[in-house]
Motif scaffolding. Structure first.
Motif, PDB file in Angstrom:
ATOM      1  N   PRO A   1       1.409  -9.376 -38.710  1.00  0.00           N
ATOM      2  CA  PRO A   1       1.307  -8.484 -37.542  1.00  0.00           C
ATOM      3  C   PRO A   1       0.981  -9.235 -36.249  1.00  0.00           C
ATOM      4  CG  PRO A   1       0.121  -7.586 -39.420  1.00  0.00           C
ATOM      5  CD  PRO A   1       0.490  -8.976 -39.783  1.00  0.00           C
ATOM      6  N   VAL A   2       0.108 -10.253 -36.352  1.00  0.00           N
ATOM      7  CA  VAL A   2      -0.243 -11.039 -35.165  1.00  0.00           C
ATOM      8  C   VAL A   2       0.992 -11.759 -34.622  1.00  0.00           C
ATOM      9  CG1 VAL A   2      -1.688 -12.910 -34.301  1.00  0.00           C
ATOM     10  CG2 VAL A   2      -2.601 -11.295 -35.963  1.00  0.00           C
ATOM     11  N   SER A   3       1.802 -12.316 -35.511  1.00  0.00           N
ATOM     12  CA  SER A   3       2.998 -13.045 -35.094  1.00  0.00           C
ATOM     13  C   SER A   3       3.991 -12.122 -34.387  1.00  0.00           C
ATOM     14  CB  SER A   3       3.661 -13.695 -36.308  1.00  0.00           C
ATOM     15  OG  SER A   3       4.890 -14.273 -35.953  1.00  0.00           O
ATOM     16  N   VAL A   4       4.208 -10.947 -34.948  1.00  0.00           N
ATOM     17  CA  VAL A   4       5.178 -10.012 -34.354  1.00  0.00           C
ATOM     18  C   VAL A   4       4.700  -9.525 -32.990  1.00  0.00           C
ATOM     19  CG1 VAL A   4       6.304  -7.780 -34.634  1.00  0.00           C
ATOM     20  CG2 VAL A   4       6.083  -9.316 -36.592  1.00  0.00           C
ATOM     21  N   ASP A   5       3.438  -9.127 -32.909  1.00  0.00           N
ATOM     22  CA  ASP A   5       2.935  -8.575 -31.643  1.00  0.00           C
ATOM     23  C   ASP A   5       2.851  -9.625 -30.549  1.00  0.00           C
ATOM     24  OD1 ASP A   5       2.746  -6.125 -32.845  1.00  0.00           O
ATOM     25  OD2 ASP A   5       0.604  -6.291 -33.325  1.00  0.00           O
ATOM     26  N   LEU A   6       2.466 -10.849 -30.901  1.00  0.00           N
ATOM     27  CA  LEU A   6       2.397 -11.910 -29.889  1.00  0.00           C
ATOM     28  C   LEU A   6       3.786 -12.251 -29.346  1.00  0.00           C
ATOM     29  CD1 LEU A   6      -0.289 -14.416 -31.230  1.00  0.00           C
ATOM     30  CD2 LEU A   6      -0.478 -12.777 -29.353  1.00  0.00           C
ATOM     31  N   LEU A   7       4.775 -12.313 -30.211  1.00  0.00           N
ATOM     32  CA  LEU A   7       6.133 -12.575 -29.751  1.00  0.00           C
ATOM     33  C   LEU A   7       6.628 -11.446 -28.851  1.00  0.00           C
ATOM     34  CD1 LEU A   7       8.620 -14.401 -29.863  1.00  0.00           C
ATOM     35  CD2 LEU A   7       9.383 -13.120 -31.872  1.00  0.00           C
TER      36      LEU A   7
ATOM     37  N   GLY B   1      11.439 -15.050 -44.126  1.00  0.00           N
ATOM     38  CA  GLY B   1      12.040 -15.890 -43.094  1.00  0.00           C
ATOM     39  C   GLY B   1      11.536 -15.603 -41.685  1.00  0.00           C
ATOM     40  N   TRP B   2      10.713 -14.575 -41.535  1.00  0.00           N
ATOM     41  CA  TRP B   2      10.215 -14.230 -40.203  1.00  0.00           C
ATOM     42  C   TRP B   2       9.401 -15.341 -39.531  1.00  0.00           C
ATOM     43  CZ3 TRP B   2      10.840 -11.424 -36.118  1.00  0.00           C
ATOM     44  CH2 TRP B   2       9.804 -11.356 -35.175  1.00  0.00           C
ATOM     45  N   PRO B   3       8.519 -16.057 -40.235  1.00  0.00           N
ATOM     46  CA  PRO B   3       7.744 -17.102 -39.552  1.00  0.00           C
ATOM     47  C   PRO B   3       8.609 -18.137 -38.849  1.00  0.00           C
ATOM     48  CG  PRO B   3       6.781 -16.637 -41.686  1.00  0.00           C
ATOM     49  CD  PRO B   3       8.077 -15.904 -41.636  1.00  0.00           C
ATOM     50  N   ALA B   4       9.709 -18.549 -39.476  1.00  0.00           N
ATOM     51  CA  ALA B   4      10.580 -19.533 -38.835  1.00  0.00           C
ATOM     52  C   ALA B   4      11.241 -18.951 -37.591  1.00  0.00           C
ATOM     53  CB  ALA B   4      11.632 -20.006 -39.829  1.00  0.00           C
ATOM     54  N   VAL B   5      11.672 -17.692 -37.692  1.00  0.00           N
ATOM     55  CA  VAL B   5      12.300 -17.051 -36.533  1.00  0.00           C
ATOM     56  C   VAL B   5      11.300 -16.899 -35.394  1.00  0.00           C
ATOM     57  CG1 VAL B   5      13.423 -14.943 -35.725  1.00  0.00           C
ATOM     58  CG2 VAL B   5      13.968 -15.852 -37.991  1.00  0.00           C
TER      59      VAL B   5
END
Length: 202
Positions: free
Chosen positions: A44-50, A108-112
């Motif tokens: 969730p942190v990765s998605v919201d920060l992006l 695969g989301w972390p790489a994207v």
């Protein structure tokens, strides 16, 4: 002033609630896709920060009048990931039996996200343009006031036909006054005549 603070507080509370729900949905989907432990909380942190980073960069480029296609693309990708997780956990997806395709997407989301965040972070910064100096415009010169000069045909007849008067002669230029002759003694006259005769003879 109090109404302004009330409106701001309501917006903050609404944002916190919406963020918490979205965070929870992303966590549940990541955990159901096999990402347990701290990894489920990092999604969730990765998605919201992006999402926030792409939004800020897109606004900066739009204000500077530059194309914001790259930032808009990453904003839409992060929005689709967040919105998809919220919809998937609304009962439309069996979290106990997550499809393999969704597991691949989550894995695969972390790489994207790393690739998108790197592109946004290393994009050239937009230099703020200096404020343009306001040069006061010169005031227009006052138009000359037209002087109404009467035409010859507009003058009265007496002014046109009048003969200009000759100036009176000055006293210095007046004719000299004749001085009366002074009678000379006869002896002086005879002496002058004798001198003249002697001069002619010589």
């Amino acid at each position: 002033m109090r109404a302004h603070f009330t409106r701001v507080d309501a917006v903050i509370v609404q944002a916190v609630i919406a963020g918490a729900l979205s965070f929870s949905h992303l966590h549940d989907l990541a955990e159901a896709s096999g990402q347990g432990g701290w990894k489920a909380w990092a999604y969730p942190v990765s998605v919201d920060l992006l999402l926030v980073a792409a939004w800020r960069r897109m606004r900066e480029q739009q204000r500077a009048g530059q194309p914001a296609g790259g930032a808009r693309l990453w904003f839409l990708i992060a929005l689709a990931a967040s919105l998809g997780a919220n919809i998937a956990t609304a009962g439309l997806l069996d979290l106990d039996h997550v499809p393999a395709s969704l597991r691949v997407v989550v894995a695969g989301w972390p790489a994207v996200a790393f690739f998108g965040g790197t592109l946004l972070a290393h994009a050239p910064r937009i230099a703020e343009e200096p404020a343009a100096q306001v040069v006061p415009e010169p005031e227009p010169a006052a138009a000359p006031v037209p002087v109404d000069t009467p035409r010859r045909d507009e003058l009265p007849a007496t002014a046109m036909d009048a003969t200009p008067e000759e100036p009176a002669p000055s006293p210095a230029l007046a004719a000299p006054t004749r001085v009366p002759a002074v009678p000379l003694p006869p002896a002086l006259i005879d002496r002058a005549q004798a001198l003249a005769e002697e001069h002619r003879t010589t």
